[in-house]
Design a protein around this motif. Structure first.
Motif, PDB file in Angstrom:
ATOM      1  N   MET A   1       0.802  -1.319  -0.172  1.00  0.00           N
ATOM      2  CA  MET A   1       0.019   0.013   0.067  1.00  0.00           C
ATOM      3  C   MET A   1       0.957   1.188  -0.144  1.00  0.00           C
ATOM      4  SD  MET A   1      -2.899   0.923   2.617  1.00  0.00           S
ATOM      5  CE  MET A   1      -2.192   1.648   3.786  1.00  0.00           C
ATOM      6  N   ILE A   2       0.408   2.256  -0.876  1.00  0.00           N
ATOM      7  CA  ILE A   2       0.963   3.619  -0.605  1.00  0.00           C
ATOM      8  C   ILE A   2       0.306   4.496  -0.059  1.00  0.00           C
ATOM      9  CG2 ILE A   2       1.995   5.356  -2.031  1.00  0.00           C
ATOM     10  CD1 ILE A   2       2.369   3.411  -4.455  1.00  0.00           C
ATOM     11  N   LEU A   3       1.085   5.083   1.030  1.00  0.00           N
ATOM     12  CA  LEU A   3       0.074   6.156   2.088  1.00  0.00           C
ATOM     13  C   LEU A   3       1.188   7.501   1.914  1.00  0.00           C
ATOM     14  CD1 LEU A   3      -2.328   6.547   3.833  1.00  0.00           C
ATOM     15  CD2 LEU A   3      -0.482   5.655   5.744  1.00  0.00           C
ATOM     16  N   LEU A   4       0.535   8.469   1.788  1.00  0.00           N
ATOM     17  CA  LEU A   4       1.242   9.769   1.848  1.00  0.00           C
ATOM     18  C   LEU A   4       0.241  10.823   2.683  1.00  0.00           C
ATOM     19  CD1 LEU A   4       2.876   8.665  -0.766  1.00  0.00           C
ATOM     20  CD2 LEU A   4       2.725  10.887  -1.590  1.00  0.00           C
ATOM     21  N   LYS A   5       0.775  11.339   3.667  1.00  0.00           N
ATOM     22  CA  LYS A   5      -0.094  12.157   4.530  1.00  0.00           C
ATOM     23  C   LYS A   5       0.611  13.535   4.614  1.00  0.00           C
ATOM     24  CE  LYS A   5      -2.175   8.910   7.790  1.00  0.00           C
ATOM     25  NZ  LYS A   5      -1.943   8.272   9.268  1.00  0.00           N
ATOM     26  N   ASP A   6       0.035  14.648   4.098  1.00  0.00           N
ATOM     27  CA  ASP A   6       0.392  16.044   4.537  1.00  0.00           C
ATOM     28  C   ASP A   6       1.877  15.884   3.856  1.00  0.00           C
ATOM     29  OD1 ASP A   6      -1.669  17.249   5.262  1.00  0.00           O
ATOM     30  OD2 ASP A   6      -1.263  16.538   7.228  1.00  0.00           O
ATOM     31  N   VAL A   7       1.969  15.704   2.712  1.00  0.00           N
ATOM     32  CA  VAL A   7       3.359  15.633   2.320  1.00  0.00           C
ATOM     33  C   VAL A   7       3.772  16.892   1.375  1.00  0.00           C
ATOM     34  CG1 VAL A   7       4.958  14.559   0.247  1.00  0.00           C
ATOM     35  CG2 VAL A   7       3.848  13.141   1.860  1.00  0.00           C
ATOM     36  N   TYR A   8       4.782  17.605   1.957  1.00  0.00           N
ATOM     37  CA  TYR A   8       5.080  18.667   1.359  1.00  0.00           C
ATOM     38  C   TYR A   8       6.668  18.465   0.869  1.00  0.00           C
ATOM     39  CZ  TYR A   8       1.359  21.354   3.478  1.00  0.00           C
ATOM     40  OH  TYR A   8       0.249  21.971   3.626  1.00  0.00           O
ATOM     41  N   LEU A  26      -2.694  10.904   0.049  1.00  0.00           N
ATOM     42  CA  LEU A  26      -2.783   9.752  -0.963  1.00  0.00           C
ATOM     43  C   LEU A  26      -2.817   8.473  -0.330  1.00  0.00           C
ATOM     44  CD1 LEU A  26      -3.431   9.222  -4.048  1.00  0.00           C
ATOM     45  CD2 LEU A  26      -0.744   9.191  -4.291  1.00  0.00           C
ATOM     46  N   GLU A  27      -3.797   7.740  -0.850  1.00  0.00           N
ATOM     47  CA  GLU A  27      -3.850   6.234  -0.296  1.00  0.00           C
ATOM     48  C   GLU A  27      -4.245   5.244  -1.519  1.00  0.00           C
ATOM     49  OE1 GLU A  27      -5.828   5.546   3.290  1.00  0.00           O
ATOM     50  OE2 GLU A  27      -6.104   3.584   3.004  1.00  0.00           O
ATOM     51  N   ILE A  28      -2.997   4.447  -1.810  1.00  0.00           N
ATOM     52  CA  ILE A  28      -3.091   3.483  -3.045  1.00  0.00           C
ATOM     53  C   ILE A  28      -3.069   2.029  -2.465  1.00  0.00           C
ATOM     54  CG2 ILE A  28      -2.552   2.857  -5.370  1.00  0.00           C
ATOM     55  CD1 ILE A  28      -1.227   5.526  -5.554  1.00  0.00           C
ATOM     56  N   ASN A  29      -4.212   1.406  -2.652  1.00  0.00           N
ATOM     57  CA  ASN A  29      -4.205  -0.056  -2.169  1.00  0.00           C
ATOM     58  C   ASN A  29      -3.383  -1.064  -3.033  1.00  0.00           C
ATOM     59  OD1 ASN A  29      -5.963   0.494   0.164  1.00  0.00           O
ATOM     60  ND2 ASN A  29      -7.564   0.765  -1.536  1.00  0.00           N
ATOM     61  N   ILE A  30      -3.151  -2.175  -2.460  1.00  0.00           N
ATOM     62  CA  ILE A  30      -2.273  -2.968  -3.147  1.00  0.00           C
ATOM     63  C   ILE A  30      -3.209  -3.601  -4.374  1.00  0.00           C
ATOM     64  CG2 ILE A  30      -1.560  -5.568  -3.020  1.00  0.00           C
ATOM     65  CD1 ILE A  30      -0.917  -4.873   0.173  1.00  0.00           C
ATOM     66  N   GLY A  31      -2.261  -3.807  -5.572  1.00  0.00           N
ATOM     67  CA  GLY A  31      -3.130  -4.155  -6.507  1.00  0.00           C
ATOM     68  C   GLY A  31      -3.416  -3.131  -7.331  1.00  0.00           C
ATOM     69  N   GLU A  32      -3.755  -2.060  -6.949  1.00  0.00           N
ATOM     70  CA  GLU A  32      -4.567  -1.030  -7.605  1.00  0.00           C
ATOM     71  C   GLU A  32      -3.516  -0.502  -8.854  1.00  0.00           C
ATOM     72  OE1 GLU A  32      -7.056   2.815  -6.155  1.00  0.00           O
ATOM     73  OE2 GLU A  32      -5.706   1.844  -4.633  1.00  0.00           O
ATOM     74  N   THR A  33      -4.228   0.057  -9.870  1.00  0.00           N
ATOM     75  CA  THR A  33      -3.460   0.758 -10.971  1.00  0.00           C
ATOM     76  C   THR A  33      -3.983   2.077 -11.089  1.00  0.00           C
ATOM     77  OG1 THR A  33      -5.067  -0.162 -12.509  1.00  0.00           O
ATOM     78  CG2 THR A  33      -3.005  -1.313 -12.184  1.00  0.00           C
ATOM     79  N   VAL A  34      -2.947   3.012 -10.668  1.00  0.00           N
ATOM     80  CA  VAL A  34      -3.359   4.470 -10.483  1.00  0.00           C
ATOM     81  C   VAL A  34      -2.654   5.339 -11.627  1.00  0.00           C
ATOM     82  CG1 VAL A  34      -3.212   6.535  -9.036  1.00  0.00           C
ATOM     83  CG2 VAL A  34      -3.693   4.232  -8.058  1.00  0.00           C
ATOM     84  N   HIS A  61       4.181  12.356   6.042  1.00  0.00           N
ATOM     85  CA  HIS A  61       4.340  10.803   6.199  1.00  0.00           C
ATOM     86  C   HIS A  61       4.430  10.271   4.731  1.00  0.00           C
ATOM     87  CE1 HIS A  61       4.441   7.208   8.639  1.00  0.00           C
ATOM     88  NE2 HIS A  61       3.207   6.628   7.773  1.00  0.00           N
ATOM     89  N   VAL A  62       5.493   9.377   4.779  1.00  0.00           N
ATOM     90  CA  VAL A  62       5.412   8.707   3.601  1.00  0.00           C
ATOM     91  C   VAL A  62       5.642   7.143   3.610  1.00  0.00           C
ATOM     92  CG1 VAL A  62       6.818   8.211   1.181  1.00  0.00           C
ATOM     93  CG2 VAL A  62       6.536  10.557   2.157  1.00  0.00           C
ATOM     94  N   GLU A  63       4.527   6.223   3.516  1.00  0.00           N
ATOM     95  CA  GLU A  63       4.810   4.771   3.822  1.00  0.00           C
ATOM     96  C   GLU A  63       4.336   4.200   2.625  1.00  0.00           C
ATOM     97  OE1 GLU A  63       2.536   4.114   7.510  1.00  0.00           O
ATOM     98  OE2 GLU A  63       2.262   2.087   6.980  1.00  0.00           O
ATOM     99  N   ILE A  64       5.354   2.898   2.195  1.00  0.00           N
ATOM    100  CA  ILE A  64       5.042   2.204   1.418  1.00  0.00           C
ATOM    101  C   ILE A  64       5.117   0.814   1.795  1.00  0.00           C
ATOM    102  CG2 ILE A  64       5.782   1.429  -1.090  1.00  0.00           C
ATOM    103  CD1 ILE A  64       5.474   4.489  -0.842  1.00  0.00           C
ATOM    104  N   ASN A  65       4.144  -0.137   1.410  1.00  0.00           N
ATOM    105  CA  ASN A  65       3.810  -1.235   2.054  1.00  0.00           C
ATOM    106  C   ASN A  65       4.619  -1.575   3.635  1.00  0.00           C
ATOM    107  OD1 ASN A  65       3.295  -2.158  -0.570  1.00  0.00           O
ATOM    108  ND2 ASN A  65       4.426  -3.786  -0.502  1.00  0.00           N
ATOM    109  N   GLY A  66       3.961  -0.799   4.329  1.00  0.00           N
ATOM    110  CA  GLY A  66       4.233  -0.711   5.676  1.00  0.00           C
ATOM    111  C   GLY A  66       5.777  -0.301   6.105  1.00  0.00           C
ATOM    112  N   ARG A  67       6.585   0.296   5.159  1.00  0.00           N
ATOM    113  CA  ARG A  67       7.714   0.716   5.503  1.00  0.00           C
ATOM    114  C   ARG A  67       7.854   2.549   5.469  1.00  0.00           C
ATOM    115  NH1 ARG A  67      12.207  -2.471   4.298  1.00  0.00           N
ATOM    116  NH2 ARG A  67      13.381  -0.845   5.591  1.00  0.00           N
TER     117      ARG A  67
END
Lengths: 223, 844
Positions: A1-8, A26-34, A61-67
């Motif tokens: 999963m891709i998770l971006l929170k208040d990214v400047y 932004l939040e993109i779920n696993i397997g999604e195509t964006v 906050h930048v988090e990709i696949n839990g990292r």
């Protein structure tokens, strides 16, 4: 999963500080195509660089696949890319001194895979280049080079694939074939795909389109 | 995983990447090869000569041990002592005049040998006859074997008779090879060899009291003889006998010392070439890494950590460093073998050509250290390239490396280079100054490059587009201004230094001839001949001046009671203590004497022995007025106090003595007189013929011959120095080439854009011309100033000679070098002018 929170993201330019991203959520779920669309300078590429760990966000906050990427060192980011990401560029960026097979094997070799070259060969066959494995980039057409890049991107079995205008340097017909292949492989490998494009027909193929303007997401309609 | 496989994977990638060719490394390899090759070549040749000298020590010396004494032979008791221990061969040497049938005369170097000569090695004569057969008396005439130069000078041929002193000699052979040139192996030799039998010498009438004659006793000892023990026994049996003893192990020390010093200077100049090449190496690395930015960023995007990237390119650069170094070493090892024959003709010394690991290892160390010193910085910078560059479709210039690691490594390797240069030198003080000077010059040119770029960026208000563009080219990002000024500046500086120093020496020599220097020396004038000598000389020709003084030979035995061999003395004055020196006595100070300390003895002085001594020798030995020297004069030790110190100008070629005795000490010792004469301008009288015809024992030495001999030696040394200086310039030109290559793509782009915008080809060409012209002017001015400064230091501080600015040489050197810069720049950029715009724009 891709998770971006208040990214400047702000960068220092010759004329002073330039604010590039202004609070991306932004939040993109696993397997999604964006698909990411927007005018030049809207921050599409910068956002992708932050997701790839190639640029550090000024804040957020930048988090990709839990990292959480913001906490990782340069080398840890390299390992993260190796294990998690595949990237495709507009200009292909194959290593000119390596053959198609060697180019494709790079991510698997970095992982220390013993079957790196078997995997590379299989991937090249998948993209229809089984007969060109010994050719060097300079001996391949643009479409073929991008197919090699595609095979390379999938060789490390990435969980997330980032593509920056992958058809920008190709003719329409070749570009269409590449996109079809890209989507097919993503679906087959259950890979999350984020694609930057200016072509609405390509964007429409994805499950979601994100529009960026002046460093902000102005729309994220789900198709 | 990468960590485990780190080096292995990096090596695989490095080799894979090298399949693309080594185009980017050509200048890198060439720069290393030239510098390392020069150092390896100098080291190999030097070692080959030293080995040859060491291997042939016995042959060159003519015996296992040789005793040398002047003025007189050794006693029968001493001869008997020597004969008990081995075979003794006696050789007598002296200078004299040979007269041909046509009346032509020439200075010769007589060597009178006994039947045992040579004890070791072979004398090769043409025709191939034995020395005994050639030299014996036949039909009442003695035979001689001569250096072919004598035949040329006298217009004689084999079979002709020439007279020497009161005797006639038939020339029966020419000397093809002399086994024992020691004593002849000197920088300057006066008079070609005239080989005769010792039994013929009395007939010549040349052996007179006090004449400048050397007796040498060469011994062939049983093979098991311990030379050290033998010398100890000899010293015990005959303490202070007045002879100089050399054995086969120490025979060539003097030549070796000279050789090592010359090697040191040439090696240091080659080291400078390597330093200049280092700029090219750094430049090539930077260009190469810049071309690899895309690859680096790609690999980073694919997950390669920085360490892997660093290792990959480190392996490639190290490989190229090894290749360049090995090619240089190979060059240095092979060239002496290829040119062995030519070498032995240029250098009349035994040369043992071979593979010498020590100089080659030294050259390898220099090469690898240079490669490290100049590549770490650009390599580290390139590895820190951001992978984000790929996304932005622009390749930014290589970043300056962060952190102190790369900086410290660069500084440490440069320091190691300097230490290696100093540590491997014979004279570490001079080498230390040289290295500091080279590094200082390096920094000055580095700063100058930055200054020129800064100045160019600040210059505004030019209306000419070409000038404005040229200035912009000098300071824009990625400009090669600094590299070109640094490398060519260093190269031209070395060349200017060598050329100006050489010009000063030549000028000194040329000035000596028509100026104050005498035209002739007359030696071996017997005391009873002086009155007639003066009378005939003055009656024969109008003289500008004539000086005649007594001459004896003596050797300093003790300094303030301490053994002379144990006295610390700087290298440049060691000769004062090493062997016999000419000395004289005088009531009045010589006309040219410049007494700087103490006082000359009063007229009519009758007290204890006093001497007037050479100021510089005294300084070198750490002594002064009031100190005592014990001098062996004809076997008699005389202790005398120094009453005055004289500053001697050796360059005036007048009669100069290190030691002048007060009256009442050595007047009664057997002695001869030496005279110097300068004819008035325009006088063409052949006084050489008049004097030597009238006084057959007197030898005339033309000063011109001495100067010719000096010139010949100077030309040989100058050749070596100029060759090494040219190597530094070649290294500079290579760097210029690399700089042009680095900027080539940018040049083409500039030319195309300017032409698209309507610029004429001549305008574009003018821009490039102005740019390189400005570069050349800045480099020239700096190189001229620094090079002249260095030359001044060498001439006045090292050579202690008179300095005069050699403007013509300076300007010619600088102009030639700068034309090279301009020409190189123009040739390099000319292709850019001819490029068609369309394909270039399409590609971009």
């Amino acid at each position: 999963m891709i998770l971006l929170k208040d990214v400047y993201l702000s960068l220092d330019g010759p004329t002073g500080q330039v604010d590039i991203l202004k609070g991306i959520n932004l939040e993109i779920n696993i397997g999604e195509t964006v698909s990411v669309v927007g005018p030049s300078g809207s921050g599409k590429t910068s956002m992708m660089m932050i997701i790839a760990g190639l640029e550090r966000a000024t804040s957020g906050h930048v988090e990709i696949n839990g990292r959480v990427l913001t906490d990782l060192s340069e080398d840890a980011l390299s390992l993260f890319r190796r294990d998690t990401l595949g990237i495709i560029f507009q200009n292909f960026h194959l290593v000119p001194t390596m053959s198609a097979l060697e180019n494709v094997a790079i991510p698997a070799e970095f992982c220390g895979a013993d079957d790196a070259f078997d995997r590379a060969k299989k991937n090249l066959e998948l993209v229809g280049l089984g007969h060109r494995i010994k050719h060097y980039p300079s001996q391949l057409s643009g479409g073929e080079q991008q197919r090699v890049a595609l095979a390379r991107a999938f060789c490390g079995r990435p969980k997330v694939l980032l593509a920056d205008e992958p058809t920008g340097n190709l003719d329409q017909e070749t570009g269409r074939k590449i996109i079809d292949l890209l989507f097919a492989l993503s679906t087959e490998n259950k890979t999350t795909l984020m694609l930057i494009t200016h072509d609405p027909s390509i964007a429409e193929k994805s499950t979601r389109i994100i529009s960026l303007e002046d460093g902000k997401i102005i729309g994220s309609p789900t198709l | 995983m990468i960590g485990r496989q780190g080096w292995g994977l990096a090596a695989v990638y490095a080799l894979r990447d090298l399949r693309g060719g080594i185009n980017g490394f050509r200048v890198f390899i060439a720069c290393l090869m030239i510098g390392v090759g020069a150092i390896a070549l100098v080291g190999s040749v030097s070692k080959a000569i030293v080995t040859g000298l060491e291997n042939d020590g016995r042959k060159l010396l003519g015996g296992d041990v040789a005793l040398r004494i002047t003025h007189r032979g050794i006693s029968e008791e001493q001869k008997a002592w020597l004969r008990k221990r081995g075979t003794v061969s006696e050789i007598i040497s002296m200078r004299s005049m040979a007269r041909g049938n046509t009346g032509i005369r020439t200075l010769i170097n007589i060597k009178a040998v006994d039947n045992l000569y040579p004890l070791y090695g072979g004398l090769v004569l043409s025709p191939n006859l034995s020395a005994t057969k050639v030299l014996r008396k036949e039909a009442g005439v003695w035979g001689a074997a001569v250096n072919p130069i004598i035949l040329d000078r006298l217009g004689a041929k084999i079979g002709d008779t020439v007279s020497v002193g009161n005797s006639a000699f038939q020339i029966r052979a020419i000397i093809e090879a002399e086994p024992d040139p020691l004593g002849g192996v000197r920088g300057i030799t006066l008079g070609p060899r005239f080989l005769i039998a010792d039994k013929s010498l009395p007939d010549t009438g040349l052996v007179q009291e006090g004449a400048q004659i050397t007796w040498e006793y060469r011994l062939r000892l049983p093979p098991q003889t311990d030379l050290k023990l033998f010398r100890e026994e000899l010293n015990t049996a005959f303490p202070d006998p007045g002879w100089r003893v050399r054995d086969r192990t120490t025979a060539t020390l003097g030549i070796e010392r000279f050789l090592k010093r010359t090697t040191q200077f040439v090696t240091l100049v080659a080291f400078t070439a390597l330093l200049i090449g280092g700029v090219g190496i750094g430049n090539s690395t930077r260009s190469y890494m810049a071309a690899k930015t895309g690859m680096i960023a790609t690999l980073k995007c694919l997950g390669a950590p920085q360490s892997l990237i660093f290792r990959l390119f480190f392996i490639q650069i190290a490989l190229m460093g090894v290749v360049g170094t090995l090619l240089g070493v190979l060059l240095g090892a092979i060239l002496p073998v290829i040119f062995a024959t030519s070498l032995s003709q240029v250098l009349p010394l035994p040369i043992e050509v071979g593979f010498y690991p020590v100089p080659l290892t030294l050259a390898t160390s220099f090469g690898l250290l240079t490669a490290s010193a100049f590549t770490v910085w650009p390599l580290a910078g390139a590895c820190q390239t951001s992978a984000a560059a790929l996304f932005r479709s622009l390749i930014s210039p290589i970043a300056k490396p962060n952190g102190f690691g790369a900086l410290l490594t660069s500084i440490a390797t440069i320091a190691a280079l300097g230490l290696l240069a100093v540590g491997s030198a014979q004279d570490r003080t001079i080498a230390g100054w040289f290295v500091l000077g080279a590094l200082g010059t390096f920094l000055i040119f580095f700063g100058a490059g930055k200054l020129v770029m800064w100045t160019a960026s600040k210059m505004r208000g030019f209306r000419t587009t070409e000038f404005r563009l040229a200035l912009a080219n000098l300071h824009r990002p990625g400009a090669q201004t600094g590299n070109v000024i640094l490398s060519l500046g260093m190269g031209i500086t070395v060349l200017v230094t060598v050329m100006v120093v050489e010009a000063n020496i030549w000028r000194q020599l040329e000035k000596s001839l028509p100026g104050k220097a005498p035209d002739y020396y007359f030696i071996d004038i017997q005391p009873n001949q002086t009155e007639n000598f003066d009378k005939i000389l003055k009656a024969s020709a109008k003289l500008d001046f004539m000086e005649r003084v007594p001459i004896l030979r003596g050797r300093i035995l003790k300094v303030n009671g301490a053994d002379a061999s144990k006295v610390k003395v700087s290298d440049n004055k060691r000769w004062v203590l090493r062997s016999d020196r000419g000395l004289t006595w005088s009531r009045l100070p010589p006309p040219s004497a410049n007494i700087v300390e103490g006082e000359w003895w009063p007229i009519g002085y009758q007290g204890p022995p006093l001497i007037s001594f050479d100021l510089e020798a005294a300084r070198a030995m750490g002594i002064g007025v009031g100190d005592a020297l014990t001098i062996d004069v004809l076997g008699r030790p005389i202790t005398a106090k120094i009453s005055s110190l004289r500053k001697i100008n050796w360059a005036n070629l007048g009669i100069n003595f290190v030691i002048i005795f007060s009256p009442g000490v050595i007047e009664s010792a057997p002695q001869t007189q030496i005279a110097t004469v300068r004819l008035s301008r325009g006088v063409t009288t052949d006084i050489e013929k008049i004097i030597t015809d009238r006084f057959r024992n007197v030898t005339a030495v033309r000063v011109k011959d001495i100067l010719d001999a000096v010139s010949e030696l100077m030309a040989k040394i100058g050749w070596a120095l100029k060759a090494s200086a040219l190597i530094t310039l070649l290294a500079g030109i290579l760097v210029l080439g690399s700089a042009i290559a680095t900027a080539h793509r940018q040049r083409i782009y500039d030319a195309v854009i300017l032409k698209v915008l309507g610029a004429k080809k001549t305008q574009v060409a003018s821009t490039f011309l102005i740019e390189y012209g400005l570069l050349a002017i800045a480099t020239a001015i700096l190189a001229a100033v620094i090079g002249s400064g260095a030359a001044w230091a060498v001439v006045t501080q090292v050579m202690r000679a008179e300095w005069e600015m050699a403007w013509v040489v300076l300007i010619a050197t600088v102009l030639t070098s700068c034309s090279t810069v301009l020409l190189g720049g123009i040739i390099g950029t000319w292709r850019a002018l001819g490029r068609k715009a369309a394909p270039m724009l399409r590609n971009d």
